[in-house]
Design a protein around this motif. Structure first.
Motif, PDB file in Angstrom:
ATOM      1  N   PRO A 158       0.834  -1.213   0.000  1.00  0.00           N
ATOM      2  CA  PRO A 158       0.000   0.000   0.000  1.00  0.00           C
ATOM      3  C   PRO A 158       0.864   1.258   0.000  1.00  0.00           C
ATOM      4  O   PRO A 158       1.868   1.342   0.712  1.00  0.00           O
ATOM      5  N   LEU A 159       0.484   2.233  -0.797  1.00  0.00           N
ATOM      6  CA  LEU A 159       1.165   3.527  -0.792  1.00  0.00           C
ATOM      7  C   LEU A 159       0.814   4.272   0.498  1.00  0.00           C
ATOM      8  O   LEU A 159      -0.356   4.301   0.891  1.00  0.00           O
ATOM      9  N   PRO A 160       1.790   4.872   1.160  1.00  0.00           N
ATOM     10  CA  PRO A 160       1.504   5.591   2.411  1.00  0.00           C
ATOM     11  C   PRO A 160       0.891   6.967   2.154  1.00  0.00           C
ATOM     12  O   PRO A 160       1.515   8.005   2.403  1.00  0.00           O
ATOM     13  N   VAL A 161      -0.328   6.974   1.642  1.00  0.00           N
ATOM     14  CA  VAL A 161      -1.015   8.239   1.355  1.00  0.00           C
ATOM     15  C   VAL A 161      -1.567   8.811   2.658  1.00  0.00           C
ATOM     16  O   VAL A 161      -2.336   8.156   3.359  1.00  0.00           O
ATOM     17  N   LYS A 162      -1.159  10.042   3.001  1.00  0.00           N
ATOM     18  CA  LYS A 162      -1.547  10.644   4.275  1.00  0.00           C
ATOM     19  C   LYS A 162      -2.497  11.823   4.130  1.00  0.00           C
ATOM     20  O   LYS A 162      -2.927  12.397   5.135  1.00  0.00           O
ATOM     21  N   ASP A 198      -9.024  15.855  -3.844  1.00  0.00           N
ATOM     22  CA  ASP A 198      -9.596  17.210  -3.892  1.00  0.00           C
ATOM     23  C   ASP A 198      -8.940  17.998  -5.025  1.00  0.00           C
ATOM     24  O   ASP A 198      -8.681  19.210  -4.898  1.00  0.00           O
ATOM     25  N   ASP A 199      -8.649  17.302  -6.100  1.00  0.00           N
ATOM     26  CA  ASP A 199      -8.041  17.866  -7.317  1.00  0.00           C
ATOM     27  C   ASP A 199      -6.642  18.439  -7.063  1.00  0.00           C
ATOM     28  O   ASP A 199      -6.180  19.299  -7.794  1.00  0.00           O
ATOM     29  N   ARG A 200      -5.976  17.951  -6.022  1.00  0.00           N
ATOM     30  CA  ARG A 200      -4.593  18.324  -5.746  1.00  0.00           C
ATOM     31  C   ARG A 200      -3.717  17.085  -5.948  1.00  0.00           C
ATOM     32  O   ARG A 200      -4.066  16.001  -5.490  1.00  0.00           O
ATOM     33  N   PRO A 201      -2.577  17.221  -6.627  1.00  0.00           N
ATOM     34  CA  PRO A 201      -1.733  16.051  -6.875  1.00  0.00           C
ATOM     35  C   PRO A 201      -0.989  15.600  -5.626  1.00  0.00           C
ATOM     36  O   PRO A 201      -0.542  16.409  -4.810  1.00  0.00           O
ATOM     37  N   VAL A 202      -0.863  14.282  -5.485  1.00  0.00           N
ATOM     38  CA  VAL A 202       0.035  13.679  -4.503  1.00  0.00           C
ATOM     39  C   VAL A 202       1.247  13.219  -5.302  1.00  0.00           C
ATOM     40  O   VAL A 202       1.136  12.367  -6.182  1.00  0.00           O
ATOM     41  N   VAL A 203       2.412  13.794  -5.015  1.00  0.00           N
ATOM     42  CA  VAL A 203       3.589  13.652  -5.866  1.00  0.00           C
ATOM     43  C   VAL A 203       4.553  12.607  -5.320  1.00  0.00           C
ATOM     44  O   VAL A 203       4.767  12.524  -4.101  1.00  0.00           O
ATOM     45  N   LEU A 204       5.150  11.832  -6.218  1.00  0.00           N
ATOM     46  CA  LEU A 204       6.154  10.833  -5.830  1.00  0.00           C
ATOM     47  C   LEU A 204       7.542  11.466  -5.814  1.00  0.00           C
ATOM     48  O   LEU A 204       7.959  12.109  -6.783  1.00  0.00           O
ATOM     49  N   LEU A 205       8.252  11.281  -4.701  1.00  0.00           N
ATOM     50  CA  LEU A 205       9.651  11.677  -4.585  1.00  0.00           C
ATOM     51  C   LEU A 205      10.453  10.476  -4.119  1.00  0.00           C
ATOM     52  O   LEU A 205       9.891   9.503  -3.609  1.00  0.00           O
ATOM     53  N   TYR A 206      11.776  10.536  -4.277  1.00  0.00           N
ATOM     54  CA  TYR A 206      12.622   9.408  -3.920  1.00  0.00           C
ATOM     55  C   TYR A 206      13.270   9.619  -2.552  1.00  0.00           C
ATOM     56  O   TYR A 206      13.799  10.698  -2.265  1.00  0.00           O
ATOM     57  N   GLY A 207      13.232   8.581  -1.741  1.00  0.00           N
ATOM     58  CA  GLY A 207      13.859   8.645  -0.427  1.00  0.00           C
ATOM     59  C   GLY A 207      13.402   7.497   0.452  1.00  0.00           C
ATOM     60  O   GLY A 207      12.453   6.773   0.120  1.00  0.00           O
ATOM     61  N   THR A 208      14.066   7.341   1.571  1.00  0.00           N
ATOM     62  CA  THR A 208      13.729   6.266   2.510  1.00  0.00           C
ATOM     63  C   THR A 208      13.054   6.774   3.774  1.00  0.00           C
ATOM     64  O   THR A 208      12.449   5.994   4.500  1.00  0.00           O
ATOM     65  N   GLY A 254       2.956  20.182   2.568  1.00  0.00           N
ATOM     66  CA  GLY A 254       2.153  19.476   3.555  1.00  0.00           C
ATOM     67  C   GLY A 254       2.551  18.017   3.682  1.00  0.00           C
ATOM     68  O   GLY A 254       3.172  17.431   2.786  1.00  0.00           O
ATOM     69  N   VAL A 255       2.159  17.400   4.809  1.00  0.00           N
ATOM     70  CA  VAL A 255       2.494  15.998   5.064  1.00  0.00           C
ATOM     71  C   VAL A 255       1.933  15.093   3.973  1.00  0.00           C
ATOM     72  O   VAL A 255       2.558  14.112   3.579  1.00  0.00           O
ATOM     73  N   GLY A 256       0.763  15.413   3.448  1.00  0.00           N
ATOM     74  CA  GLY A 256       0.130  14.573   2.438  1.00  0.00           C
ATOM     75  C   GLY A 256       0.446  14.964   1.006  1.00  0.00           C
ATOM     76  O   GLY A 256      -0.084  14.350   0.077  1.00  0.00           O
ATOM     77  N   ASP A 257       1.293  15.970   0.816  1.00  0.00           N
ATOM     78  CA  ASP A 257       1.571  16.437  -0.548  1.00  0.00           C
ATOM     79  C   ASP A 257       2.490  15.507  -1.324  1.00  0.00           C
ATOM     80  O   ASP A 257       2.446  15.476  -2.556  1.00  0.00           O
TER      81      ASP A 257
END
Length: 429
Positions: free
Chosen positions: A87-91, A116-126, A248-251
């Protein structure tokens, strides 16, 4: 586990698709022994060399005793795929307004879903996103006070309170005097830094991603400064978001690399949940449910050979071994032994060698036991002796007792006081 020793010298190709089925490609002598047991029954065997003058010729085919390395290879079933979906950790909270297609690939900076028409973006990291990233209250106040000092940055010259004029020196005040030692230089690495600046490894991770996406004008370090905030605003503008300079935490969602989208756990218009999307890596791998009692071969870094459905073979490497044994399904599965298993994940370095296959049953061959520099003969050269055990028939019709060792690749390890390298032995009819 069934071995070639138990099955005969020329095993048929193993059937595919049976869960837990294990086939050992170790050549056996049992069929041969049964076929020539009559030799021992006639009293032709013995503990050592015997006079074979009365024995009828058994075959004109002779082979030498050779020294070689025997390797036992075992084949188990596996499944080619992309690994277990996670599961993706979508917050973020809100309503799902867009979802990506299943099996699609998302890279750094790409949109995983929209809420809510706002993108949740993928970034690289641990390091997971665990707090909001932005300017602290002290930094915001310092930024407002310093606006006049770096008014020339990004064309924002305001000329307020007599500062930022053409008479101002490059690093000092209007008189051209140099700035005091240790004071921040407008636009430089120390710009906007105060005692209240947000710091941490999560800031470094985010700024590294921002720089990798092509945004500049700030220093990649562990401090979130007003220069970082300005770069965030440019990033937000490109994403079509309000330019707040705060993340934001969920961005964003972090992963170790690009991801392959699995299945969606929600529908458009539904409230986002923790299992909204699943994902895997983008590299194909093989998972083997290995017997927990016979998984000594599964050592991280061990090399194996993967047999594909088209008959081709590719190299693989054991990447991980599960630490928790799983009970088999009721009945042990078709042809299964019912023994507990552990998951073994095998990676494939040369992804092109797999072709276009995304999911398929495969076989995994690994090296079991190995005997180096031992005397060997073809398994077919063994005969059964009346007093028990095995023997070899020499070229002149004598029989010598031997002790057998490892069976592999159609040959068997032999030893005994009467056996030497180069000695000719007959192949019984």
């Amino acid at each position: 586990m069934q071995t070639d020793h138990e099955r005969g010298a020329a095993p048929a190709p193993p059937p595919r698709g049976r869960r837990g089925r294990r086939t050992v490609l170790v050549t056996s002598a049992l069929a041969v022994v049964a076929a020539v047991a009559v030799v021992g029954a006639l009293g032709l065997g013995g503990g050592g060399a015997q006079d074979g003058s009365s024995a009828p010729p058994r075959s004109h085919s002779t082979v030498p005793v050779t020294r070689a390395t025997l390797t036992e290879r075992t084949t188990v079933d596996g499944q080619l795929g992309y690994g277990t979906e996670i599961p993706l950790p979508v917050k973020v909270t809100g309503t799902v307004t867009w979802l990506p297609g299943e099996s699609s690939t998302v890279k750094r900076g790409g949109t995983l879903l929209r809420v809510d028409d706002r993108p949740v973006v993928l970034l690289y990291g641990t390091l997971p996103m665990y707090r909001e990233l932005g300017l602290t209250a002290n930094t915001r106040q310092d930024t407002r006070q310093g606006t006049r000092q770096d008014a020339g940055t990004e064309g924002d010259a305001r000329g307020e309170a007599g500062q930022g004029t053409a008479d101002q020196g490059p690093t000092g005040d209007a008189s051209g005097a140099p700035a005091p030692s240790g004071s921040p230089t407008p636009g430089g690495a120390g710009a906007g830094r105060t005692a209240g600046t947000l710091r941490g490894m999560d800031v470094l991770q985010f700024e590294s991603n921002l720089a990798a996406l092509g945004y500049t004008g700030f220093t990649v370090d562990e401090e979130f400064t007003d220069l970082t905030a300005r770069a965030v605003e440019r990033w937000q503008k490109d994403l079509g978001l309000p330019r707040t300079g705060t993340v934001g935490v969920g961005d964003v969602v972090y992963s170790t690399g690009k991801v392959r989208i699995g299945h969606a756990g929600v529908r458009l218009g539904s409230a986002v949940t923790e299992d909204a999307l699943t994902y895997t890596g983008t590299s194909r791998k093989v998972v083997v449910n290995a017997s927990a009692a016979e998984d000594s071969w599964a050592v991280r870094g061990a090399t194996v050979t993967i047999g594909l459905p088209d008959g081709k073979s590719v190299k693989g490497e054991v990447a991980s071994v599960g630490k928790k044994a799983t009970a088999p399904e009721e009945g042990g599965g078709e042809g299964g032994s019912g023994a507990p298993t552990v998951p073994v994940t095998i990676t494939i370095k040369d992804q092109e060698s797999v072709g276009r296959l995304e999911s398929a049953p495969v076989t995994v061959e690994y090296v079991g036991r190995e005997r180096a520099d031992v005397l060997t003969v073809p398994v077919a050269a063994l005969v059964a002796l009346a007093e028990g055990g095995h023997g070899l028939e020499t070229a002149d019709g004598r029989f010598v007792a031997v002790k057998t060792g490892l069976f592999a690749d159609g040959r068997v390890e032999v030893s005994g006081s009467a056996v030497r390298e180069g000695m000719k032995v007959r192949i019984p009819e």
